[in-house]
Motif scaffolding. Sequence first.
Motif, PDB file in Angstrom:
ATOM      1  N   MET A   1       0.846  -1.169   0.000  1.00 56.17           N
ATOM      2  CA  MET A   1       0.000   0.000   0.000  1.00 56.17           C
ATOM      3  C   MET A   1       0.894   1.234   0.000  1.00 56.17           C
ATOM      4  N   THR A   2       0.465   2.267  -0.682  1.00 52.86           N
ATOM      5  CA  THR A   2       1.215   3.521  -0.714  1.00 52.86           C
ATOM      6  C   THR A   2       0.635   4.504   0.300  1.00 52.86           C
ATOM      7  N   LEU A   3       1.368   5.574   0.540  1.00 51.73           N
ATOM      8  CA  LEU A   3       0.901   6.622   1.448  1.00 51.73           C
ATOM      9  C   LEU A   3      -0.438   7.182   0.976  1.00 51.73           C
ATOM     10  N   ALA A   4      -0.566   7.451  -0.320  1.00 58.44           N
ATOM     11  CA  ALA A   4      -1.809   7.995  -0.865  1.00 58.44           C
ATOM     12  C   ALA A   4      -2.979   7.041  -0.656  1.00 58.44           C
ATOM     13  N   LYS A   5      -2.747   5.746  -0.820  1.00 62.14           N
ATOM     14  CA  LYS A   5      -3.814   4.757  -0.621  1.00 62.14           C
ATOM     15  C   LYS A   5      -4.201   4.654   0.857  1.00 62.14           C
TER      16      LYS A   5
END
Length: 79
Positions: A1-5
């Motif tokens: 998972m990314t920061l934005a997600k």
Amino acid sequence: MTLAKAAAAAGQGDNVVTAAAFRAGDIATIDPRWNFAGDNILWLVRSLAQGALSQGEETRPETVSLVDDATGRLIDSHP
């Protein structure tokens, strides 16, 4: 998972101040309101309330959210 997600899963969008991924077993050392065990990854997301400060207020309320990295599900949040 990314920061934005992680920010999107927490439902905080552009209000996120900081977010970081931690082992579930380490979350209680950062925020003792949550006590988990294990090595799965959880995101701790901190965000500020939208809008300008009201007269007499010096700070905006913060919300702390916990997101499961594997599922992208919001586990819980606290003011």
